[in-house]
Scaffold this active site. Structure first.
Site, PDB file in Angstrom:
ATOM      1  CB  SER B  78      -0.900  -0.014   1.235  1.00 30.29           C
ATOM      2  OG  SER B  78      -1.676   1.158   1.246  1.00 30.29           O
ATOM      3  N   GLY B  80       0.632   3.879  -2.092  1.00 33.74           N
ATOM      4  CA  GLY B  80      -0.171   5.099  -2.202  1.00 33.74           C
ATOM      5  C   GLY B  80       0.359   6.092  -3.221  1.00 33.74           C
ATOM      6  CG  ASN B 134      -2.294   3.037 -12.024  1.00 33.66           C
ATOM      7  OD1 ASN B 134      -3.262   2.269 -11.905  1.00 33.66           O
ATOM      8  ND2 ASN B 134      -1.377   3.172 -11.091  1.00 33.66           N
ATOM      9  CB  CYS B 137      -3.604   2.972  -7.798  1.00 30.92           C
ATOM     10  SG  CYS B 137      -2.787   2.911  -6.186  1.00 30.92           S
ATOM     11  N   GLY B 251       1.246 -10.394 -13.871  1.00 32.42           N
ATOM     12  CA  GLY B 251       0.733 -11.031 -12.668  1.00 32.42           C
ATOM     13  C   GLY B 251       1.586 -12.216 -12.255  1.00 32.42           C
ATOM     14  N   GLY B 273       6.800  -7.798 -12.623  1.00 30.61           N
ATOM     15  CA  GLY B 273       6.567  -6.863 -11.526  1.00 30.61           C
ATOM     16  C   GLY B 273       7.336  -7.270 -10.292  1.00 30.61           C
TER      17      GLY B 273
END
Lengths: 266, 314
Positions: B78, B80, B134, B137, B251, B273
């Site tokens: 997270s 942000g 994006n 998020c 993924g 990723g």
């Protein structure tokens, strides 16, 4: 910074659940500075998925050492590795301790270690004693009990003064190593010549930060944090630091060593 | 280099939304910083493309820590959208790429449609290869509660308005936190997107049972890594049946085998990723592994196996 498959030279239990591992990693050894760390992939399969960070404990020629305590699955797997096996390691990473320059007025150095916090401070003590042999180094080592005290002999062999604190009083001062620090501080007139380096659990570092503010001496602390990338890309390991309001700094890249004064302790 | 004259090396090059890639292996937004963090470890010129960390109009401090925790074969984060903002990105981060010969796709995020448009316009004259919107998020607050990629109409609106504002190749990063990802992908296609990137992270959480508190300060975060790979793969498969624009499969890709699964399911390219965190050379090893697979299976051109899944007849 390199990623290499390093040969494990030795992985030895030095106390209950505490291990010292030596790796053949000449490139990392040449580049490493005290306070920097290596990021270790403990297993090619997963879980655990992410690498685990360990401070460089010592550099001797081609060999680097780490010192660790078994905390969870990653370190448990690491503890079962044998000499001759290879380990994928990435390093050296992060910003280490800023050593006092030869021209600085610093004459007294105190290193404060809690638990496995001795890991990065031994490398620091060795580097200081090579670069500035005239500086006197006092090392304060804290642990829960006598059995968990680490590296006392290594520091003594370097010529450092050593005092210990145990929470249950089985050796040395009974209480926290941060309390011991306050007792060992030089008289106030001499404080401009003092610098403190600390590594250990965050509660300990927070207290030492407070003491450094109260007595106004420079203090660098090395933070422990769980990391993902280790190279400053993912921003997962940040701590709050002072800014116009506040800002976030990356433990892996802007640290792990910070001036105690730049952090916002919560 | 000595090579048998007859054996031509397999062709890994693809064209993606008008961008020529040396190979189909990219690095995903948010996991590779602005390239410079990995430049000492990875030969950036070997990558298919780099998708930079998401940029917003104004700098963002990001979320309070703890921001990240490892879970079973995955990572919850997270962050942000902590970033330096578009101006500092252009002035301080973009010049770094001038030395490199690798396509740069810039990921952008706004809180409103207008912000996306403004970001696209600001980047129009810059030396970048493409844009990735994006819309997905999971770790920031939206005026409208849902993220854009959870609302087909909002997706259509933002993609079509950005489409009009830019001539750059336009990719859209989709969220898996939806009932029907194929219908959202279809909206992107209709609104003029040149490609879809899927997937972003799954919303998840982890709890410290000793003090009964969430481990992440924001309570929930986005789950990535090998744990999500089978679901991401299924989503690529579904979207490939629905749209004609190229798909970037993302993924939990850790190996060339993982990447090939995505390509066979219908992804024209893939992005690494979380795999970058585990092994900085994951992307390079995936490229080499795809090449080996092609040699072994006598596949001359990677394009020939995109979407080549053989399903049993029902």
């Amino acid at each position: 910074m390199v990623q290499v498959d390093a040969k494990i030279l030795e992985n030895r239990e030095i106390g209950s659940q505490r291990y010292k591992m030596a790796l053949s990693a000449p490139q990392i050894g040449r580049q490493a500075k005290p306070g920097q760390f290596i990021h270790v992939r403990v297993s090619k399969s997963f879980p655990p998925l992410l690498r685990r960070p360990f401070s460089v404990h010592r550099v001797q020629g081609q060999k680097i050492e780490i010192l660790y305590k078994v905390m969870g699955k990653g370190t448990e797997i690491l503890s079962r590795k044998k000499g001759g096996e290879y380990l994928d390691i990435l390093g050296p990473l992060g910003k280490g301790y800023q050593l006092p320059s030869a021209t600085s007025k610093i004459s007294d150095i105190i290193l404060v270690a809690g638990g496995t916090g001795v890991a990065s401070l031994l490398f620091l003590a060795e580097s200081i004693s090579v670069a500035n042999p005239e500086l006197s180094i006092l090392v304060l080592i804290g642990a829960k009990n006598r059995e968990e005290l680490l590296s006392e002999g290594d520091f003594r062999r370097l010529g450092c003064g050593v005092e210990v604190a145990t929470e249950n009083g089985t050796k040395g001062y009974k209480g926290l190593v941060s309390e011991l620090l306050e007792k060992c501080l030089p008289l106030s007139g001499d404080k401009p010549k003092l610098i403190v380096f600390a590594c250990g659990p965050s509660e300990m570092l927070k207290m030492i930060g407070k003491i450094s503010r109260k007595h106004r001496f420079p203090c660098q602390v090395s933070l422990e944090e769980r990391l993902a990338c280790g190279v400053g890309a993912c921003l997962g390991c940040v701590v709050k630091a002072k800014g116009s309001t506040y800002t976030y700094k990356r433990v892996c890249k802007d640290g792990p060593v910070f001036d105690a004064g730049e952090l916002i302790w919560e | 280099m000595m090579r048998k004259a007859k054996e031509k090396p397999p062709n890994l090059a693809i064209e993606l939304a008008g961008i020529s890639l040396k190979n189909p292996v990219m690095v995903a937004s948010g996991t590779f910083g602005y390239g410079e963090e990995y430049a000492q470890l990875v030969d950036l010129n070997r990558l298919g493309a780099i998708v930079a960390k998401t940029i917003t109009l104004k700098p963002r401090l990001g979320n309070e820590p703890p921001r990240m925790v490892e879970t079973a074969s995955g990572v919850l984060n997270s962050i942000g959208l902590q970033n330096v903002g578009i101006d500092a990105f252009i002035n301080e981060k973009l010049p770094f790429f001038r030395e490199y010969d690798v396509p740069l796709i810039v990921s952008i995020a706004g809180e409103t449609t207008d912000e996306y448009v403004q970001l696209a316009k600001t980047l129009q004259g810059e030396k970048i290869t493409g844009l990735e919107l994006n819309l997905s998020c999971p770790n920031i607050k939206y005026d409208r509660k849902l993220m854009f990629a959870q609302d087909a109409q909002a997706t259509h609106q933002v993609v079509s308005r950005v489409r009009k504002a830019t001539s750059l190749p336009l990719m859209v990063k989709l969220s898996p936190n939806v009932t029907d990802i194929a219908s959202i992908a279809k909206m992107c296609e209709e609104a003029g997107a040149d490609g879809v990137s899927l997937i972003n992270t799954f919303t998840g959480m982890a709890i410290d049972i000793e003090n009964r508190k969430p481990i992440l300060h924001q309570i929930t975060g986005g789950l990535s890594g090998p744990a999500i790979k089978p679901i991401a793969l299924r989503m690529v498969y579904e979207v490939h049946k629905t749209v004609k624009i190229p798909i970037i499969g993302i993924g939990g890709i850790m190996t060339a085998g993982d990447a090939l699964e995505f390509i066979i399911a219908g992804a024209k390219a893939v992005a690494i990723g979380t795999g970058n965190f585990v092994d900085s050379l994951t992307s390079i090893k995936v490229i080499d592994g795809i090449r080996e697979y092609m040699v072994k299976n006598k596949i001359k051109d990677i394009k020939s196996i995109v979407g080549s899944l053989k399903c049993p007849k029902s």
